[in-house]
Motif scaffolding. Structure first.
Motif, PDB file in Angstrom:
ATOM      1  N   LEU A 511       0.804  -1.227   0.000  1.00 20.65           N
ATOM      2  CA  LEU A 511       0.000   0.000   0.000  1.00 20.65           C
ATOM      3  C   LEU A 511       0.835   1.274   0.000  1.00 20.65           C
ATOM      4  O   LEU A 511       0.415   2.302  -0.539  1.00 20.65           O
ATOM      5  N   LEU A 512       2.015   1.241   0.585  1.00 17.16           N
ATOM      6  CA  LEU A 512       2.822   2.462   0.659  1.00 17.16           C
ATOM      7  C   LEU A 512       3.313   2.917  -0.703  1.00 17.16           C
ATOM      8  O   LEU A 512       3.747   4.063  -0.860  1.00 17.16           O
ATOM      9  N   GLU A 513       3.220   2.061  -1.704  1.00 19.43           N
ATOM     10  CA  GLU A 513       3.636   2.457  -3.048  1.00 19.43           C
ATOM     11  C   GLU A 513       2.722   3.518  -3.646  1.00 19.43           C
ATOM     12  O   GLU A 513       3.111   4.207  -4.593  1.00 19.43           O
ATOM     13  N   MET A 514       1.513   3.650  -3.119  1.00 22.22           N
ATOM     14  CA  MET A 514       0.594   4.634  -3.697  1.00 22.22           C
ATOM     15  C   MET A 514       0.657   5.991  -2.992  1.00 22.22           C
ATOM     16  O   MET A 514      -0.051   6.919  -3.376  1.00 22.22           O
ATOM     17  N   VAL A 515       1.502   6.144  -1.982  1.00 20.37           N
ATOM     18  CA  VAL A 515       1.607   7.420  -1.274  1.00 20.37           C
ATOM     19  C   VAL A 515       2.226   8.480  -2.189  1.00 20.37           C
ATOM     20  O   VAL A 515       3.206   8.229  -2.894  1.00 20.37           O
ATOM     21  N   ASP A 516       1.647   9.657  -2.185  1.00 22.71           N
ATOM     22  CA  ASP A 516       2.117  10.778  -3.001  1.00 22.71           C
ATOM     23  C   ASP A 516       3.612  11.003  -2.776  1.00 22.71           C
ATOM     24  O   ASP A 516       4.069  11.163  -1.640  1.00 22.71           O
ATOM     25  N   GLU A 517       4.349  11.044  -3.860  1.00 25.03           N
ATOM     26  CA  GLU A 517       5.803  11.204  -3.761  1.00 25.03           C
ATOM     27  C   GLU A 517       6.208  12.562  -3.222  1.00 25.03           C
ATOM     28  O   GLU A 517       7.340  12.749  -2.784  1.00 25.03           O
ATOM     29  N   THR A 518       5.303  13.530  -3.217  1.00 26.58           N
ATOM     30  CA  THR A 518       5.639  14.855  -2.680  1.00 26.58           C
ATOM     31  C   THR A 518       5.597  14.895  -1.159  1.00 26.58           C
ATOM     32  O   THR A 518       6.033  15.880  -0.559  1.00 26.58           O
ATOM     33  N   LEU A 519       5.038  13.870  -0.532  1.00 24.37           N
ATOM     34  CA  LEU A 519       4.974  13.836   0.930  1.00 24.37           C
ATOM     35  C   LEU A 519       6.323  13.429   1.522  1.00 24.37           C
ATOM     36  O   LEU A 519       7.014  12.556   0.993  1.00 24.37           O
ATOM     37  N   SER A 525       3.441   8.224   9.731  1.00 25.31           N
ATOM     38  CA  SER A 525       3.686   6.848  10.148  1.00 25.31           C
ATOM     39  C   SER A 525       3.185   5.907   9.059  1.00 25.31           C
ATOM     40  O   SER A 525       2.013   5.994   8.660  1.00 25.31           O
ATOM     41  N   PRO A 526       4.016   5.005   8.576  1.00 27.09           N
ATOM     42  CA  PRO A 526       3.564   4.064   7.548  1.00 27.09           C
ATOM     43  C   PRO A 526       2.321   3.285   7.972  1.00 27.09           C
ATOM     44  O   PRO A 526       1.421   3.048   7.154  1.00 27.09           O
ATOM     45  N   GLU A 527       2.257   2.913   9.242  1.00 25.77           N
ATOM     46  CA  GLU A 527       1.100   2.147   9.707  1.00 25.77           C
ATOM     47  C   GLU A 527      -0.167   2.993   9.670  1.00 25.77           C
ATOM     48  O   GLU A 527      -1.253   2.486   9.366  1.00 25.77           O
ATOM     49  N   GLU A 528      -0.027   4.285   9.996  1.00 29.19           N
ATOM     50  CA  GLU A 528      -1.192   5.155   9.964  1.00 29.19           C
ATOM     51  C   GLU A 528      -1.699   5.322   8.538  1.00 29.19           C
ATOM     52  O   GLU A 528      -2.910   5.277   8.281  1.00 29.19           O
ATOM     53  N   VAL A 529      -0.788   5.502   7.590  1.00 27.49           N
ATOM     54  CA  VAL A 529      -1.174   5.658   6.192  1.00 27.49           C
ATOM     55  C   VAL A 529      -1.868   4.402   5.685  1.00 27.49           C
ATOM     56  O   VAL A 529      -2.914   4.464   5.024  1.00 27.49           O
ATOM     57  N   LYS A 530      -1.312   3.236   5.982  1.00 27.04           N
ATOM     58  CA  LYS A 530      -1.918   1.986   5.535  1.00 27.04           C
ATOM     59  C   LYS A 530      -3.307   1.808   6.150  1.00 27.04           C
ATOM     60  O   LYS A 530      -4.234   1.316   5.492  1.00 27.04           O
ATOM     61  N   LYS A 531      -3.458   2.210   7.405  1.00 27.35           N
ATOM     62  CA  LYS A 531      -4.768   2.114   8.049  1.00 27.35           C
ATOM     63  C   LYS A 531      -5.808   2.952   7.314  1.00 27.35           C
ATOM     64  O   LYS A 531      -6.939   2.501   7.066  1.00 27.35           O
ATOM     65  N   ILE A 532      -5.436   4.167   6.934  1.00 30.84           N
ATOM     66  CA  ILE A 532      -6.394   5.054   6.278  1.00 30.84           C
ATOM     67  C   ILE A 532      -6.725   4.552   4.879  1.00 30.84           C
ATOM     68  O   ILE A 532      -7.874   4.667   4.417  1.00 30.84           O
ATOM     69  N   ILE A 533      -5.763   3.977   4.166  1.00 31.47           N
ATOM     70  CA  ILE A 533      -6.056   3.396   2.851  1.00 31.47           C
ATOM     71  C   ILE A 533      -7.036   2.233   3.006  1.00 31.47           C
ATOM     72  O   ILE A 533      -7.970   2.076   2.200  1.00 31.47           O
ATOM     73  N   LYS A 534      -6.862   1.428   4.037  1.00 35.69           N
ATOM     74  CA  LYS A 534      -7.794   0.328   4.284  1.00 35.69           C
ATOM     75  C   LYS A 534      -9.199   0.861   4.569  1.00 35.69           C
ATOM     76  O   LYS A 534     -10.203   0.279   4.135  1.00 35.69           O
TER      77      LYS A 534
END
Length: 611
Positions: A511-519, A525-534
């Motif tokens: 899932l972290l592959e889809m995070v905006d490259e400008t961030l 937190s990687p875990e927080e980002v993955k949680k929100i994508i879920k």
């Protein structure tokens, strides 16, 4: 005249002796979000509070102070005592407030309110911010013996709310036939902001009647009345010089009012008859909108509007039919009753002649889409994006479950989420909204929405429920995180829409592959980002009943764990109405004929600001 009164008031204040810091606790609140660097925040927070203490003590003591410590974890703080406290009592009240507000750390913001003082801090500037009314009050337990007390309170509160914004330092104390009352705004707000806040406070404090003691607790202002004196007798201010000016202004404006605002807008704005001739005129205050006090007059060939703030006007270019006019009136009635900090507020309207115009509060930073994949992409950091995700969810939760009827927006997308001066989100454009009967889904033959954001059951079968907004919200969250448009297949990986790409990454645990490259990776937190994508994927599940409600989404977003987040495969739909996924067969059947795109109405927003 005003300077003379200011001198008398200050002279009277200087005579106060210490004795009552009025540390009766009323309310406190802390931000739900914790800072990313608690240790750095603690240092800055302590230094900022020390700066405030220094400002209100010593030879240069003051009843009001602000402080700002720029740092990695910036802190802005504001403290204010009631205008009748002595310097010693003010300092004592600060000490009590300081002790309580420390319990908020390391939250992004907090505030605490006492009878005698008010203390607030934030991680962003807020000193001149005109925040939405909170409808907060605190009422005593005793009731008045006669109706005369209620009448006296109403009269005095109305006069205080009208006069205080014109009084130096925005403070007034007054006594009238057995009623003691005060009104106060923070000194950094504009006169117009003070006026708006006290208008809301007056309504809230009078809800305490027939009680003999009541307080209104707003972010920008405070109001209190009582049958017992709670301030020294020599602190009262003569309101009459300010009421004369207020009465003259009200009289001159009253004759000019032609149009009106549908229920719930109150006295904020009365819109006039619109003609083709329109121009903007500066008023006597020439400050820019960024300074928190722009005063604008919108003038038309017939009538005059002077609300004292920048507004946005939406012109609906629609057919001149009875149906179009009825739809317009329906939208006005709907929007004018919606008041929430994450929803854009309607201020007025006109349907005169050939124009259909709606006047909204102006959002300084425009729409979210330009910050996600437009010319300002990369401007928003992770914390700002998360705040927008949560705020939009709260606004939709209010529409679906907290308003007296369920309202479905039907066109949630980044361009319909606006950002105010502090990048707080406001869901906008209720032109496609429809009321939904309680406990029912709804079949409609008129499609309204935008391809890529629309739930399959609605796009294909015309089945409308609040879960249609939930689906669209989930797509928007994926856009906010990825910086990619949901229906843009020109970006890598090719031939995949955003939702389909997100699901494949979820299946591969990438899932972290889809995070905006400008961030900046250090900001989240990687875990927080993955949680929100879920959570976003939960919103887009094929089975309508499996999608969470918007109130449940708010809880999930603020929860610390994601153990229970196990989304199922969405149904994917492309521009030719071709459906594929686990539920393709059930989604492709239906009884209504629909087409993709926006509604027949076209919208353009004219933003009026000082030039």
């Amino acid at each position: 005249m005003k300077s003379a009164i200011r001198f008398v008031v200050l002279l009277l204040w200087s005579c106060v002796t210490a004795g009552d810091p009025q540390t009766n606790f009323l309310r406190n609140g802390c931000s739900s979000y914790a800072v990313t660097n608690a240790s750095a925040f603690a240092v800055t927070f302590n230094d900022t509070l020390a700066d405030l203490r220094s400002s209100i003590s010593g030879s240069n003591s003051s009843l009001f102070a602000t402080a700002h410590r720029p740092a990695v974890q910036s802190v802005y703080a504001l403290f204010q005592c009631r205008g009748y406290l002595s310097a010693a009592d003010c300092l004592a009240c600060f000490s009590v407030a300081e002790g309580r507000i420390r319990s908020c750390g390391p939250a992004y913001g907090g505030r605490v309110i006492y009878d005698g003082c008010f203390l607030r801090y934030e991680s962003i500037p807020f000193f001149d911010q005109v925040t939405p009314a909170e409808n907060g009050n605190s009422c005593g337990g005793r009731n008045a013996a006669t109706g005369g007390f209620t009448t006296a309170v109403r009269s005095l509160v109305a006069d205080l709310s009208a006069a205080t914004p014109r009084i130096p330092e925005f403070f007034a104390a007054a006594k009238r036939v057995g009623v003691f009352a005060v009104a106060q705004c923070v000194e950094t707000v504009s006169e117009e902001g003070c006026q708006q806040c006290l208008a809301a406070a007056a309504g809230n404090v009078m809800l305490c009647l027939p009680g003999v003691d009541g307080r209104a607790l707003e972010p920008l202002c405070f109001m209190r009345y009582s049958d017992e004196s709670f301030f020294p007798a020599n602190r009262t201010v003569d309101l009459s010089p300010y009421m004369i000016n207020s009465g003259r202004a009200k009289s001159s404006n009253k004759g000019a009012l032609i149009g009106g605002v549908a229920g719930g807008v109150g006295g904020l704005l009365l819109l006039l008859g619109f003609t083709s001739l329109l121009w903007i005129r500066r008023s006597r205050d020439q400050r820019s909108p960024s300074e928190g006090g722009a005063y604008l007059g919108l003038k038309y060939k017939e009538g005059c509007l002077k609300d004292g703030r920048t507004v946005a006007v939406k012109r609906l270019a629609i057919a001149q039919t009875s149906r179009a006019r009825a739809d317009f009136q329906s939208e006005v009635k709907l929007i004018s009753n919606i008041h929430h900090r994450n929803l854009v507020r309607l201020l007025g309207y006109s349907s005169k002649r050939d124009d259909f115009l709606l006047v909204y509060e102006y959002m300084e930073n425009g729409s979210l889409d330009k910050f996600i994949f437009g010319d300002k992409r990369g401007f928003l950091n992770w914390r700002q994006r998360f705040s927008i995700i949560v705020g939009a969810a709260r606004g939709l939760s209010y529409m679906h479950q907290e308003f007296h009827v369920c309202i479905i927006h039907r066109d949630i997308k980044c361009s319909n989420i606006l950002l105010d001066n502090y990048f707080q989100p406001r869901v906008a454009d209720f032109g496609l909204a429809r009321l939904l009967p309680k406990d029912k889904s709804h079949l409609t033959t008129i499609f309204a929405g935008t391809f890529g954001y629309t739930a399959p059951e609605y796009a294909i079968r015309g089945q409308l429920s609040e879960k249609v907004d939930t689906y669209s919200y989930g797509v928007v969250v994926l856009e906010i995180i990825s910086g990619r448009k949901c229906n843009d297949i020109k970006l890598e990986p090719v031939t995949q829409y955003l939702l389909e790409w997100a699901w494949k990454l979820y299946e591969r645990d990438q899932l972290l592959e889809m995070v905006d490259e400008t961030l900046d990776p250090s900001e989240y937190s990687p875990e927080e980002v993955k949680k929100i994508i879920k959570i976003a994927l939960l919103c887009t599940q094929a089975t309508v009943a499996a999608r969470p409600t918007m109130s449940e989404i708010v809880v999930l977003l603020l929860n610390q764990t994601d153990d229970a987040l196990q989304p199922t495969r969405p149904t994917f739909i492309d521009a030719s109405s071709r459906v594929h996924g686990d539920h393709a067969s059930s989604s492709s059947t239906g009884s209504s004929s629909t087409s993709h795109g926006t509604s027949n109405a076209t919208f353009s927003t004219l933003q009026f600001s000082a030039r």
